[in-house]
Design a protein around this motif. Structure first.
Motif, PDB file in Angstrom:
ATOM      1  N   GLU A  58       0.654  -1.535   0.142  1.00  7.84           N
ATOM      2  CA  GLU A  58       0.029   0.013   0.169  1.00  7.84           C
ATOM      3  C   GLU A  58       1.163   1.043   0.240  1.00  7.84           C
ATOM      4  N   TYR A  59       0.569   2.641  -0.879  1.00  6.26           N
ATOM      5  CA  TYR A  59       1.336   3.272  -1.029  1.00  6.26           C
ATOM      6  C   TYR A  59       0.922   4.471   0.019  1.00  6.26           C
ATOM      7  N   SER A  60       1.382   5.239   0.273  1.00  9.47           N
ATOM      8  CA  SER A  60       0.450   6.897   1.044  1.00  9.47           C
ATOM      9  C   SER A  60       1.584   8.383   0.858  1.00  9.47           C
ATOM     10  N   GLU A  61       1.065   8.566   0.009  1.00  6.72           N
ATOM     11  CA  GLU A  61       1.631   9.629  -0.459  1.00  6.72           C
ATOM     12  C   GLU A  61       1.651  10.815   1.146  1.00  6.72           C
ATOM     13  N   GLU A  62       3.173  10.891   1.728  1.00  2.00           N
ATOM     14  CA  GLU A  62       3.339  11.804   2.538  1.00  2.00           C
ATOM     15  C   GLU A  62       2.849  13.079   2.181  1.00  2.00           C
ATOM     16  N   ASN A  63       2.479  14.276   2.826  1.00  2.00           N
ATOM     17  CA  ASN A  63       3.012  15.389   2.915  1.00  2.00           C
ATOM     18  C   ASN A  63       4.253  16.249   3.626  1.00  2.00           C
ATOM     19  N   LEU A  64       5.109  16.203   2.950  1.00  2.00           N
ATOM     20  CA  LEU A  64       6.435  16.773   3.873  1.00  2.00           C
ATOM     21  C   LEU A  64       6.129  17.312   4.346  1.00  2.00           C
ATOM     22  N   GLN A  65       4.875  18.667   3.873  1.00  2.00           N
ATOM     23  CA  GLN A  65       5.274  20.193   4.521  1.00  2.00           C
ATOM     24  C   GLN A  65       3.972  20.282   6.074  1.00  2.00           C
ATOM     25  N   ASN A  66       3.444  19.117   5.344  1.00  2.00           N
ATOM     26  CA  ASN A  66       2.259  18.528   7.205  1.00  2.00           C
ATOM     27  C   ASN A  66       2.143  17.128   7.230  1.00  2.00           C
ATOM     28  N   LYS A  67       3.295  16.906   8.353  1.00  2.00           N
ATOM     29  CA  LYS A  67       4.153  15.514   8.090  1.00  2.00           C
ATOM     30  C   LYS A  67       2.945  14.413   9.107  1.00  2.00           C
ATOM     31  N   SER A  68       2.387  14.074   8.423  1.00  2.00           N
ATOM     32  CA  SER A  68       1.334  13.120   9.662  1.00  2.00           C
ATOM     33  C   SER A  68       1.390  11.948  10.497  1.00  2.00           C
ATOM     34  N   ASP A  69       0.882  11.624  11.411  1.00  2.00           N
ATOM     35  CA  ASP A  69       1.535  10.839  13.085  1.00  2.00           C
ATOM     36  C   ASP A  69       2.326   9.754  12.288  1.00  2.00           C
ATOM     37  N   LEU A  70       1.754   8.988  11.943  1.00  2.00           N
ATOM     38  CA  LEU A  70       2.485   7.813  11.626  1.00  2.00           C
ATOM     39  C   LEU A  70       3.427   7.981  10.833  1.00  2.00           C
ATOM     40  N   PHE A  71       3.840   8.722  10.266  1.00  2.00           N
ATOM     41  CA  PHE A  71       5.014   9.131   9.473  1.00  2.00           C
ATOM     42  C   PHE A  71       6.282   9.750  10.739  1.00  2.00           C
ATOM     43  N   LEU A  72       5.308  10.584  11.299  1.00  2.00           N
ATOM     44  CA  LEU A  72       6.087  11.215  12.651  1.00  2.00           C
ATOM     45  C   LEU A  72       7.132  10.521  13.403  1.00  2.00           C
ATOM     46  N   SER A 129       7.222   7.236  13.026  1.00  2.00           N
ATOM     47  CA  SER A 129       8.034   5.978  11.990  1.00  2.00           C
ATOM     48  C   SER A 129       9.628   6.354  11.509  1.00  2.00           C
ATOM     49  N   ASN A 130       9.192   7.620  11.357  1.00  2.00           N
ATOM     50  CA  ASN A 130      11.033   8.222  11.478  1.00  2.00           C
ATOM     51  C   ASN A 130      11.327   9.104  12.107  1.00  2.00           C
ATOM     52  N   PRO A 131      11.420   8.764  13.455  1.00  2.00           N
ATOM     53  CA  PRO A 131      11.520  10.205  14.193  1.00  2.00           C
ATOM     54  C   PRO A 131      12.888  11.047  14.019  1.00  2.00           C
ATOM     55  N   VAL A 132      13.773   9.555  14.016  1.00  2.00           N
ATOM     56  CA  VAL A 132      15.526  10.357  13.910  1.00  2.00           C
ATOM     57  C   VAL A 132      15.408  11.739  12.494  1.00  2.00           C
ATOM     58  N   TYR A 133      15.131  10.992  11.347  1.00  2.00           N
ATOM     59  CA  TYR A 133      15.055  11.699  10.222  1.00  2.00           C
ATOM     60  C   TYR A 133      14.422  12.643   9.526  1.00  2.00           C
ATOM     61  N   LYS A 134      13.250  12.002   9.607  1.00  2.00           N
ATOM     62  CA  LYS A 134      12.020  12.583   9.207  1.00  2.00           C
ATOM     63  C   LYS A 134      11.361  12.691   7.885  1.00  2.00           C
ATOM     64  N   LYS A 135      12.310  11.494   7.354  1.00  2.00           N
ATOM     65  CA  LYS A 135      12.409  11.463   5.849  1.00  2.00           C
ATOM     66  C   LYS A 135      11.831  10.380   5.117  1.00  2.00           C
ATOM     67  N   VAL A 136      11.518  11.063   3.794  1.00  2.00           N
ATOM     68  CA  VAL A 136      10.855   9.007   3.272  1.00  2.00           C
ATOM     69  C   VAL A 136      12.302   8.736   2.136  1.00  2.00           C
ATOM     70  N   PRO A 137      12.233   7.095   2.007  1.00  2.00           N
ATOM     71  CA  PRO A 137      10.625   6.384   2.404  1.00  2.00           C
ATOM     72  C   PRO A 137      10.930   5.695   3.880  1.00  2.00           C
ATOM     73  N   VAL A 138       9.684   5.373   4.507  1.00  2.00           N
ATOM     74  CA  VAL A 138       9.758   4.465   5.162  1.00  2.00           C
ATOM     75  C   VAL A 138       8.799   3.289   4.841  1.00  2.00           C
ATOM     76  N   LEU A 139       9.224   1.716   5.043  1.00  2.00           N
ATOM     77  CA  LEU A 139       8.657   0.404   5.052  1.00  2.00           C
ATOM     78  C   LEU A 139       8.379   0.149   5.686  1.00  2.00           C
ATOM     79  N   ILE A 140       6.700   0.302   5.731  1.00  2.00           N
ATOM     80  CA  ILE A 140       5.855  -0.205   7.201  1.00  2.00           C
ATOM     81  C   ILE A 140       5.899  -2.378   7.018  1.00  2.00           C
ATOM     82  N   HIS A 141       6.493  -3.132   7.138  1.00  2.00           N
ATOM     83  CA  HIS A 141       5.916  -4.189   8.010  1.00  2.00           C
ATOM     84  C   HIS A 141       5.716  -4.473   8.867  1.00  2.00           C
TER      85      HIS A 141
END
Lengths: 229, 219
Positions: free
Chosen positions: A32-46, A48-60
């Motif tokens: 499942e591909y989730s397009e992240e808004n890099l100007q307004n980062k989702s909670d899941l995104f933050l 999942s990658n608290p250190v760099y706050k960057k994409v890509p992140v794979l969630i398995h």
């Protein structure tokens, strides 16, 4: 092994996300591909990658993996079909070495060139040219791809240079920044990569890249591409 | 246990060389230690690492492997003796690789910037960078060690090696700037960890004394 959900947090402007898509598609993994808004980062995104706050992140299976090279190795270990990395430890070490080199000298190098100007840019171009010579020499021994008849880890990692160099080509109005004819093996490999539907159909649109990366459009003096540092 | 032909090219004081040495010790592999005199690059070095011309370089059965963390992974994969350096579970492996790359790509550049800052402002930012990294690693230690002594659990593992090799440099930065980066109250996990790490049989004698390293860096 019970099937676990695979989710890819990405962005249409991120070239690095494409690497993961290439790998997943190559192995036939549904995700499942989730397009992240890099100007307004989702909670899941933050989360999942608290250190760099960057994409890509794979969630398995709910667990996040970050950093594209780390994700590629993870994918190869979980789904061994269409192997990306060699099995032999020495061969693996060589491939890892070149992936690191490509990230450091080529990928970062080309981006620096695109975002600098004047003397800084000229210096960057020299460094990237030297790196291209080195990689070109390495590529003389490969027949089609680093992975053999099909693409592997190193092809995926280097594959992004295809996009960047096209952008550079378009940006340098007067003369070519990088005369690809000076790098025959690399050029041949690039054509083979560009031809693959997997790669061709999964590249970020260049106009988006220009805007988001704030690439400076400058006139570049001609560079002697035959000199090697 | 004497294994096949293993050579390690190095120079004194390099934190990166310490990494494969710890890994080889953990695996009980004998090796020939080839120290390059300061400021020189031997023919063997140039032949084995023509791309970067840097150490450490491990030569195994005449085949060179370069880049310290790549060498450590190679050692773990090529030698089955001794404990595993990376975990066996792919997810856990991705976590240790992530931190290894964080330490080398992000954290180390802050560490280096504290030693050669162009301005006071730059130095301050760099020290903050090192400190932030240590805080992140302190937190990571709790999750990854699962109550054991090391990031690797009962034995020294990949993150321990990646981070631990820089301990002397961290102490140099502390000394030069009058700051405490590894602190008993602020970073209790890593503080305790650093003592255990430095006294582990695979590690002791490899971490240089702070003053000696300071001397070397001044050159």
């Amino acid at each position: 092994m019970e099937k676990q959900e695979v989710k890819l947090l990405g962005s249409s402007i991120s070239p690095f996300v494409r690497r993961i898509e290439w790998a997943l598609k190559l192995k036939g993994i549904e995700y499942e591909y989730s397009e992240e808004n890099l100007q307004n980062k989702s909670d899941l995104f933050l989360e999942s990658n608290p250190v760099y706050k960057k994409v890509p992140v794979l969630i398995h299976g709910g667990k996040p993996i970050c950093e594209s090279l780390v994700i590629l190795e993870y994918i190869d270990e979980i789904w061994p079909q269409n192997r990306l990395l060699p099995e032999d430890p020495y061969e693996k070490a060589i491939v890892r070495f070149w992936a690191n080199y490509a990230e450091d000298k080529l990928m970062q190098g080309i981006r620096n060139v695109l975002m600098s100007e004047g003397e800084e840019q000229a210096k960057g171009v020299k460094q990237v040219t030297a790196a291209l010579h080195i990689i070109d020499a390495e590529m003389k021994s490969i027949t089609k791809f680093f992975g053999g008849e099909t693409i592997g880890y190193l092809d995926i990692v280097l594959g992004l240079t295809v996009l960047w160099l096209e952008v550079v080509d378009e940006v340098s109005s007067e003369s070519k920044m990088f005369d690809l004819q000076s790098f025959p093996s690399y050029s041949k490999w690039m054509e083979a990569v560009k031809d693959l539907p997997l790669i061709k159909d999964n590249l970020p649109a260049k106009d988006i890249l220009y805007r988001e990366e704030q690439i400076t459009l400058t006139v570049v003096p001609s560079i002697d591409n035959t000199k090697v540092e | 246990m004497a294994a096949s032909d293993v050579k390690l090219l190095s120079t004194r004081g390099s934190p990166f060389v310490i990494r494969p040495r710890i890994a080889l010790n953990l695996k009980n592999i004998d090796y020939e230690f080839l120290e390059q005199p300061f400021g020189t690059k031997s023919e063997l070095l140039l032949k084995s690492n023509p791309v970067y011309k840097k150490i450490p370089i491990m030569i195994h059965n005449d085949k060179p492997i370069c880049e310290s963390l790549i060498i450590v992974q190679y050692i773990d994969e090529a030698f089955t003796s001794g404990p595993s350096i990376l975990p066996s579970d792919p997810y856990d492996r991705s976590v240790v690789r992530f931190w290894g790359s964080y330490i080398d790509d992000k954290w180390f550049s802050s560490l280096l910037a504290t030693l050669k800052p162009k301005t006071e402002e730059e130095k301050k930012t760099a020290i903050e960078g090192v400190s932030t990294g240590i805080e992140l690693l302190e937190e990571a230690f709790e999750k990854i060690s699962k109550g054991k002594d090391f990031f690797g659990g009962d034995t020294v593992g990949y993150i321990d090696i990646a981070l631990g090799a820089n301990l002397a440099l961290v102490k140099v930065v502390e000394k030069l700037n009058g700051v405490e980066l590894l602190d008993e109250t602020k970073t209790p996990n890593l503080y305790a960890w650093s003592e255990k790490f430095c006294s582990d049989p695979a590690v002791k004698d490899l971490i240089p004394e702070t003053d000696k390293l300071l001397e070397l860096l001044k050159r």
